[in-house]
Motif scaffolding. Structure first.
Motif, short mmCIF file in Angstrom:
data_model
loop_
_atom_site.label_atom_id
_atom_site.label_comp_id
_atom_site.label_asym_id
_atom_site.label_seq_id
_atom_site.Cartn_x
_atom_site.Cartn_y
_atom_site.Cartn_z
N GLY A 147 46.95 40.08 32.81
CA GLY A 147 45.92 39.37 33.56
C GLY A 147 46.36 38.08 34.37
N GLY A 164 40.32 47.29 41.00
CA GLY A 164 40.62 47.78 39.45
C GLY A 164 40.50 48.98 38.94
N GLY A 167 40.49 48.38 34.78
CA GLY A 167 40.43 46.81 34.81
C GLY A 167 39.85 46.33 36.02
N GLY A 168 39.68 45.12 36.19
CA GLY A 168 38.96 44.61 37.37
C GLY A 168 39.28 43.15 37.85
N SER A 170 37.33 39.59 39.41
CA SER A 170 35.80 39.08 39.20
C SER A 170 36.12 37.79 40.20
N GLY A 195 43.26 42.38 33.96
CA GLY A 195 42.09 41.64 34.90
C GLY A 195 42.48 40.58 35.72
N SER A 197 40.76 37.02 37.21
CA SER A 197 39.34 36.28 37.54
C SER A 197 39.84 35.11 38.39
#
Length: 205
Positions: A147, A164, A167-168, A170, A195, A197
């Motif tokens: 991440g 993603g 996963g992703g 943001s 991830g 972020s």
């Protein structure tokens, strides 16, 4: 008796004093008065300064308002956004975090293209006090079972374009302090079982 409004050379300086001088240096670099190498050298000296005498020579040759080159000059407010330094180098950079970490924070130059690969590792990029080498810079993050956390200031525009897969990505939702001339940070990449972020924080948070 010495006037208390006139800082004595031996007077200890505060973090706010150092940041005022750092802002003058960044503006001078943006105007082309000093190059990036000299900017880095002077910024290092500014943040290491302990007294007014340490700060005076850092801005003495700059034809702009200076809080310590002349004791009577008014203070310069600290910056609240990223300074863009066109033509800064390098234009691209790569960071690898495999079962480890990759970190950038403080006053650093964000290249136009920064690629970070995190495989079972993590990356932390704090851009709040960073200088941007272009009005728009791109950070590409490929996170595989890993991440990345990216921190931006209140006035930085953020564009999220990541993909993603289990996963992703943001990003921040509060753009209330972003203006039309704000520098842009474009986030790209792929997060597979990982991830990425992007969070927005004040400089002193």
């Amino acid at each position: 008796m010495e006037n208390p409004e006139h800082p004595a050379p031996q007077m200890r300086v505060s973090d706010a004093d150092r940041e005022q001088v750092a802002e003058i240096l960044r503006r001078a670099a943006g105007d082309g008065r000093i190059d990036t190498d000299e900017l880095d050298e002077r910024l290092g000296a500014a943040y290491a300064a302990k007294t007014v005498a340490d700060l005076v020579p850092l801005t003495a040759d700059l034809p702009i308002a200076q809080p310590y080159a002349q004791p009577y000059a008014p203070p310069v407010p600290a910056r609240h956004g990223n300074v863009v330094v066109p033509g800064g180098s390098p234009t691209s950079e790569r960071g690898i975090a495999v079962l480890s970490g990759f970190e950038r924070r403080g006053d650093w130059l964000v290249p136009q293209q920064l690629t970070v690969v995190a495989v079972m590792g993590g990356a932390h990029l704090d851009t709040r006090r960073a200088r941007f080498s272009a009005p728009e810079v791109v950070i590409t993050v490929h996170a595989v079972m890993g991440g990345a956390e990216i921190v931006v200031g209140p006035t930085t525009r953020v564009l999220m374009e990541g993909t993603g897969i289990m996963g992703g990505f943001s990003g921040p939702h509060d753009d209330s302090q972003v203006t039309p001339d704000s520098p842009t940070l474009r986030i790209r990449g792929v997060a597979f079982w990982g991830g990425v972020s992007v969070t927005r924080r004040d400089l002193d948070a």
